[in-house]
Write a protein that holds these residues in place. Sequence first.
Motif, PDB file in Angstrom:
ATOM      1  N   VAL A  90       0.868  -1.033   0.013  1.00  0.00           N
ATOM      2  CA  VAL A  90      -0.081  -0.130   0.189  1.00  0.00           C
ATOM      3  C   VAL A  90       0.720   1.148   0.089  1.00  0.00           C
ATOM      4  N   GLN A  91       0.481   1.866  -0.892  1.00  0.00           N
ATOM      5  CA  GLN A  91       1.435   3.299  -1.047  1.00  0.00           C
ATOM      6  C   GLN A  91       0.635   4.534  -0.493  1.00  0.00           C
ATOM      7  N   ILE A  92       1.084   5.264   0.415  1.00  0.00           N
ATOM      8  CA  ILE A  92       0.609   6.275   1.133  1.00  0.00           C
ATOM      9  C   ILE A  92       1.353   7.650   0.554  1.00  0.00           C
ATOM     10  N   THR A  93       0.481   8.679   0.026  1.00  0.00           N
ATOM     11  CA  THR A  93       0.975   9.877  -0.229  1.00  0.00           C
ATOM     12  C   THR A  93       0.292  11.115   0.309  1.00  0.00           C
ATOM     13  N   VAL A  94       1.159  12.031   0.839  1.00  0.00           N
ATOM     14  CA  VAL A  94       0.524  13.116   1.448  1.00  0.00           C
ATOM     15  C   VAL A  94       1.092  14.472   0.811  1.00  0.00           C
ATOM     16  N   LYS A  95       0.382  15.340   0.281  1.00  0.00           N
ATOM     17  CA  LYS A  95       1.187  16.766  -0.254  1.00  0.00           C
ATOM     18  C   LYS A  95       0.651  17.822   0.355  1.00  0.00           C
ATOM     19  N   GLY A  96       1.611  18.964   0.336  1.00  0.00           N
ATOM     20  CA  GLY A  96       1.403  20.190   1.145  1.00  0.00           C
ATOM     21  C   GLY A  96       2.245  21.261   0.882  1.00  0.00           C
ATOM     22  N   ASP A  97       1.992  22.267   1.222  1.00  0.00           N
ATOM     23  CA  ASP A  97       3.100  23.310   0.957  1.00  0.00           C
ATOM     24  C   ASP A  97       3.967  23.749   2.337  1.00  0.00           C
ATOM     25  N   ASP A  98       3.685  22.977   3.291  1.00  0.00           N
ATOM     26  CA  ASP A  98       4.581  23.127   4.408  1.00  0.00           C
ATOM     27  C   ASP A  98       5.194  21.796   4.565  1.00  0.00           C
ATOM     28  N   GLU A  99       6.397  21.619   4.733  1.00  0.00           N
ATOM     29  CA  GLU A  99       7.313  20.248   4.752  1.00  0.00           C
ATOM     30  C   GLU A  99       6.735  19.744   6.234  1.00  0.00           C
ATOM     31  N   GLN A 100       6.883  20.284   7.398  1.00  0.00           N
ATOM     32  CA  GLN A 100       6.834  20.000   8.458  1.00  0.00           C
ATOM     33  C   GLN A 100       5.258  19.376   8.916  1.00  0.00           C
ATOM     34  N   ASP A 101       4.171  20.087   8.051  1.00  0.00           N
ATOM     35  CA  ASP A 101       2.842  19.535   8.143  1.00  0.00           C
ATOM     36  C   ASP A 101       2.535  18.401   7.459  1.00  0.00           C
ATOM     37  N   VAL A 102       3.267  18.291   6.233  1.00  0.00           N
ATOM     38  CA  VAL A 102       3.318  17.125   5.395  1.00  0.00           C
ATOM     39  C   VAL A 102       4.028  15.932   6.162  1.00  0.00           C
ATOM     40  N   SER A 103       5.044  16.162   6.870  1.00  0.00           N
ATOM     41  CA  SER A 103       5.798  15.156   7.538  1.00  0.00           C
ATOM     42  C   SER A 103       4.922  14.676   8.821  1.00  0.00           C
ATOM     43  N   ARG A 104       4.272  15.369   9.592  1.00  0.00           N
ATOM     44  CA  ARG A 104       3.277  15.116  10.545  1.00  0.00           C
ATOM     45  C   ARG A 104       1.995  14.532  10.124  1.00  0.00           C
ATOM     46  N   GLU A 105       1.599  14.916   8.947  1.00  0.00           N
ATOM     47  CA  GLU A 105       0.410  13.966   8.630  1.00  0.00           C
ATOM     48  C   GLU A 105       0.639  12.752   8.101  1.00  0.00           C
ATOM     49  N   LEU A 106       1.868  12.705   7.326  1.00  0.00           N
ATOM     50  CA  LEU A 106       2.011  11.550   6.959  1.00  0.00           C
ATOM     51  C   LEU A 106       2.496  10.542   7.986  1.00  0.00           C
ATOM     52  N   LYS A 107       3.156  10.704   8.994  1.00  0.00           N
ATOM     53  CA  LYS A 107       3.652  10.123  10.150  1.00  0.00           C
ATOM     54  C   LYS A 107       2.181   9.620  10.940  1.00  0.00           C
ATOM     55  N   LEU A 108       1.340  10.402  10.918  1.00  0.00           N
ATOM     56  CA  LEU A 108       0.002   9.926  11.797  1.00  0.00           C
ATOM     57  C   LEU A 108      -0.729   8.972  10.871  1.00  0.00           C
ATOM     58  N   VAL A 109      -0.752   9.093   9.572  1.00  0.00           N
ATOM     59  CA  VAL A 109      -1.506   8.041   8.829  1.00  0.00           C
ATOM     60  C   VAL A 109      -0.930   6.715   8.992  1.00  0.00           C
TER      61      VAL A 109
END
Length: 245
Positions: A90-109
Motif C-alpha cells: 500500500v502506497q500512502i501519499t500526502v502533499k502540502g506546501d509546508d514540509e513539517q505539516d506534510v511530515s506530521r500528517e504522513l507520520k500520523l496516517v
Amino acid sequence: MTAEKRPFVLYEYLRFFWQRKWWFLVVPLATIVLTVIAGRLLLQGEKYTGKAVVFTGSIDVKELTDPKNIEAKFPDVKNLDVVVPEEQYVQITVKGDDEQDVSRELKLVVSEYSQELKRHSQERIDVTTKYLHALEERERALQQKVDYYSEQIQSGRLNPEQLYDISALLVESENNLTEVMERVNRIRGNLVFYEKPAVLSETVAKSKTYTGQLMAVGLVLGLFLTVVWLVLWKYILDARRYYSS
C-alpha cells in the motif's frame, strides 16, 4: 523559373536555413521558456510530497487493504492519496506546501494504519495459535485411543464380537487422527510462513517539477516551428520571385 532550371532545391533550402541559422537559437529558446512557464502554471501543485510504502503481509481483509477504506479513516488529512501498486503493498501519499505539516500528517496516517495492521495480525496469530493448541490436544487424545485399541487387539483376550467392535473403533480413530494431524501440520506451516505487516519506507521531499521534460518538449517544438517557419518563408519568397518574373 521552372523546376528543370532548379535541380538543387534541397541545397537551396539548406543554404537558406544556414543564412538564417540564428532562428534555430531564438525560436527554441523562446519555446523552452514559454513551455516551462506554461507547464508550471498548469501542473502547479503542492511544494512537498510525502510518500510511504506499507507491506501488508498476509493480511487480505478488504477493510484494511482497500484504498477508499483507508482514506475514509483519515477525513482530516488533506491531499491524501492511497493506492495499491501491487498485491501486499500500500502506497500512502500526502502533499502540502509546508514540509513539517506534510511530515506530521504522513507520520500520523502511517502510524495509525500500521498499528491497525499489527493489531489485526496479532489477533489472527492468537486465534490461529489457540486453535492449533486445541487440535494438538485432540491429536494426543486420539493417539491415546489408537494405542489403547491396538493393545486390546494384540492382547488376545477379546472374543470375536469384541474384536470386531474394537477393530472398527481403531480404524475410525486412526482416520480421525490422520485428519487431525494433517490439519495440525497445515496450520503450523501457515504460522511459520505467516508474513507480518511492516512499514518499508517513509520519505518527504520536494514535489517533482518536470522541468527537464518541459524543456525537452519546448526544444523539440521550437525546432519544429523554426523549420516550418523557414520553409514557409522560402516558399513565399520563391513564389513572389516566380510571379514577378
